[in-house]
Design a protein around this motif. Sequence first.
Motif, PDB file in Angstrom:
ATOM      1  N   ASP A  86      -6.955  12.256  -0.817  1.00  0.00           N
ATOM      2  CA  ASP A  86      -7.494  13.537  -1.271  1.00  0.00           C
ATOM      3  C   ASP A  86      -6.377  14.479  -1.710  1.00  0.00           C
ATOM      4  OD1 ASP A  86      -9.871  15.333  -1.539  1.00  0.00           O
ATOM      5  OD2 ASP A  86      -8.752  16.505  -0.047  1.00  0.00           O
ATOM      6  N   ALA A  87      -5.284  14.518  -0.942  1.00  0.00           N
ATOM      7  CA  ALA A  87      -4.162  15.404  -1.278  1.00  0.00           C
ATOM      8  C   ALA A  87      -3.515  15.007  -2.599  1.00  0.00           C
ATOM      9  CB  ALA A  87      -3.126  15.382  -0.152  1.00  0.00           C
ATOM     10  N   ILE A  88      -3.470  13.712  -2.868  1.00  0.00           N
ATOM     11  CA  ILE A  88      -2.861  13.227  -4.109  1.00  0.00           C
ATOM     12  C   ILE A  88      -3.844  13.344  -5.271  1.00  0.00           C
ATOM     13  CG2 ILE A  88      -1.884  11.189  -5.247  1.00  0.00           C
ATOM     14  CD1 ILE A  88      -0.777  10.366  -2.512  1.00  0.00           C
ATOM     15  N   GLY A  89      -5.136  13.319  -4.959  1.00  0.00           N
ATOM     16  CA  GLY A  89      -6.149  13.450  -5.994  1.00  0.00           C
ATOM     17  C   GLY A  89      -6.616  12.117  -6.559  1.00  0.00           C
ATOM     18  N   VAL A  90      -6.626  11.093  -5.693  1.00  0.00           N
ATOM     19  CA  VAL A  90      -7.092   9.763  -6.120  1.00  0.00           C
ATOM     20  C   VAL A  90      -8.116   9.249  -5.123  1.00  0.00           C
ATOM     21  CG1 VAL A  90      -4.909   9.185  -7.273  1.00  0.00           C
ATOM     22  CG2 VAL A  90      -5.245   8.555  -4.886  1.00  0.00           C
TER      23      VAL A  90
ATOM     24  N   ILE B 264       0.839  -1.199   0.000  1.00  0.00           N
ATOM     25  CA  ILE B 264       0.000   0.000   0.000  1.00  0.00           C
ATOM     26  C   ILE B 264       0.874   1.248   0.000  1.00  0.00           C
ATOM     27  CG2 ILE B 264      -1.650   1.344   1.385  1.00  0.00           C
ATOM     28  CD1 ILE B 264      -2.879  -1.428   2.189  1.00  0.00           C
ATOM     29  N   GLY B 265       1.955   1.238   0.773  1.00  0.00           N
ATOM     30  CA  GLY B 265       2.891   2.358   0.762  1.00  0.00           C
ATOM     31  C   GLY B 265       3.477   2.583  -0.617  1.00  0.00           C
ATOM     32  N   ASP B 266       3.796   1.483  -1.319  1.00  0.00           N
ATOM     33  CA  ASP B 266       4.317   1.593  -2.689  1.00  0.00           C
ATOM     34  C   ASP B 266       3.274   2.206  -3.622  1.00  0.00           C
ATOM     35  OD1 ASP B 266       6.717   0.433  -1.910  1.00  0.00           O
ATOM     36  OD2 ASP B 266       6.205  -1.560  -2.683  1.00  0.00           O
ATOM     37  N   GLN B 267       2.017   1.837  -3.436  1.00  0.00           N
ATOM     38  CA  GLN B 267       0.944   2.379  -4.271  1.00  0.00           C
ATOM     39  C   GLN B 267       0.730   3.861  -3.982  1.00  0.00           C
ATOM     40  OE1 GLN B 267      -1.086  -1.833  -3.803  1.00  0.00           O
ATOM     41  NE2 GLN B 267      -2.596  -0.331  -4.404  1.00  0.00           N
ATOM     42  N   ILE B 268       0.843   4.237  -2.723  1.00  0.00           N
ATOM     43  CA  ILE B 268       0.730   5.655  -2.365  1.00  0.00           C
ATOM     44  C   ILE B 268       1.867   6.435  -3.016  1.00  0.00           C
ATOM     45  CG2 ILE B 268       0.907   7.312  -0.458  1.00  0.00           C
ATOM     46  CD1 ILE B 268      -0.560   5.191   1.284  1.00  0.00           C
ATOM     47  N   ARG B 269       3.082   5.906  -2.922  1.00  0.00           N
ATOM     48  CA  ARG B 269       4.243   6.573  -3.518  1.00  0.00           C
ATOM     49  C   ARG B 269       4.075   6.717  -5.030  1.00  0.00           C
ATOM     50  NH1 ARG B 269       7.674   3.027  -2.654  1.00  0.00           N
ATOM     51  NH2 ARG B 269       8.101   3.595  -0.498  1.00  0.00           N
ATOM     52  N   ALA B 270       3.649   5.648  -5.690  1.00  0.00           N
ATOM     53  CA  ALA B 270       3.469   5.690  -7.150  1.00  0.00           C
ATOM     54  C   ALA B 270       2.420   6.731  -7.542  1.00  0.00           C
ATOM     55  CB  ALA B 270       3.076   4.310  -7.668  1.00  0.00           C
ATOM     56  N   ALA B 271       1.321   6.793  -6.793  1.00  0.00           N
ATOM     57  CA  ALA B 271       0.271   7.767  -7.095  1.00  0.00           C
ATOM     58  C   ALA B 271       0.776   9.189  -6.861  1.00  0.00           C
ATOM     59  CB  ALA B 271      -0.964   7.492  -6.244  1.00  0.00           C
ATOM     60  N   ARG B 272       1.555   9.368  -5.805  1.00  0.00           N
ATOM     61  CA  ARG B 272       2.111  10.698  -5.514  1.00  0.00           C
ATOM     62  C   ARG B 272       3.062  11.141  -6.615  1.00  0.00           C
ATOM     63  NH1 ARG B 272       6.865  11.990  -3.744  1.00  0.00           N
ATOM     64  NH2 ARG B 272       7.373   9.954  -2.872  1.00  0.00           N
TER      65      ARG B 272
ATOM     66  N   TYR C 203       3.115  10.050  -9.720  1.00  0.00           N
ATOM     67  CA  TYR C 203       2.327  10.265 -10.938  1.00  0.00           C
ATOM     68  C   TYR C 203       1.682  11.652 -10.919  1.00  0.00           C
ATOM     69  CZ  TYR C 203      -0.964   9.504 -14.735  1.00  0.00           C
ATOM     70  OH  TYR C 203      -1.673   9.611 -15.909  1.00  0.00           O
ATOM     71  N   ALA C 204       1.274  12.094  -9.720  1.00  0.00           N
ATOM     72  CA  ALA C 204       0.671  13.422  -9.569  1.00  0.00           C
ATOM     73  C   ALA C 204       1.734  14.523  -9.505  1.00  0.00           C
ATOM     74  CB  ALA C 204      -0.201  13.458  -8.315  1.00  0.00           C
ATOM     75  N   ASN C 205       3.011  14.122  -9.605  1.00  0.00           N
ATOM     76  CA  ASN C 205       4.126  15.059  -9.594  1.00  0.00           C
ATOM     77  C   ASN C 205       4.161  15.882  -8.302  1.00  0.00           C
ATOM     78  OD1 ASN C 205       6.479  16.027 -10.774  1.00  0.00           O
ATOM     79  ND2 ASN C 205       5.434  17.773 -11.718  1.00  0.00           N
TER      80      ASN C 205
END
Length: 78
Positions: A67-71, A18-26, A28-30
């Motif tokens: 919410d902060a990442i936008g996903v 889950i941490g890896d998925q959060i990092r990837a989404a962050r 991706y959102a630059n």
Amino acid sequence: MPRSTPPDTWVLNRRRQIGDQIRAARLYANLTQEAVANQIGMDRPSYNRIEQGHVSPLLDTLLLVADAIGVDLADLMR
């Protein structure tokens, strides 16, 4: 109530995923860790521990991160 025994290995592995998925989404959102941490009212080292899977954040914190990442939160849990 705090656990008296450490979580099972599969729980720790899933937490890291889950941490890896959060990092990837962050990424991706630059966004930087600092930007997300500031937006959710957390210091960067604490946020980093979430991405590394070293802590088990509250649901409220995960909602703020998503919410902060936008996903959607569900996207981070898959």
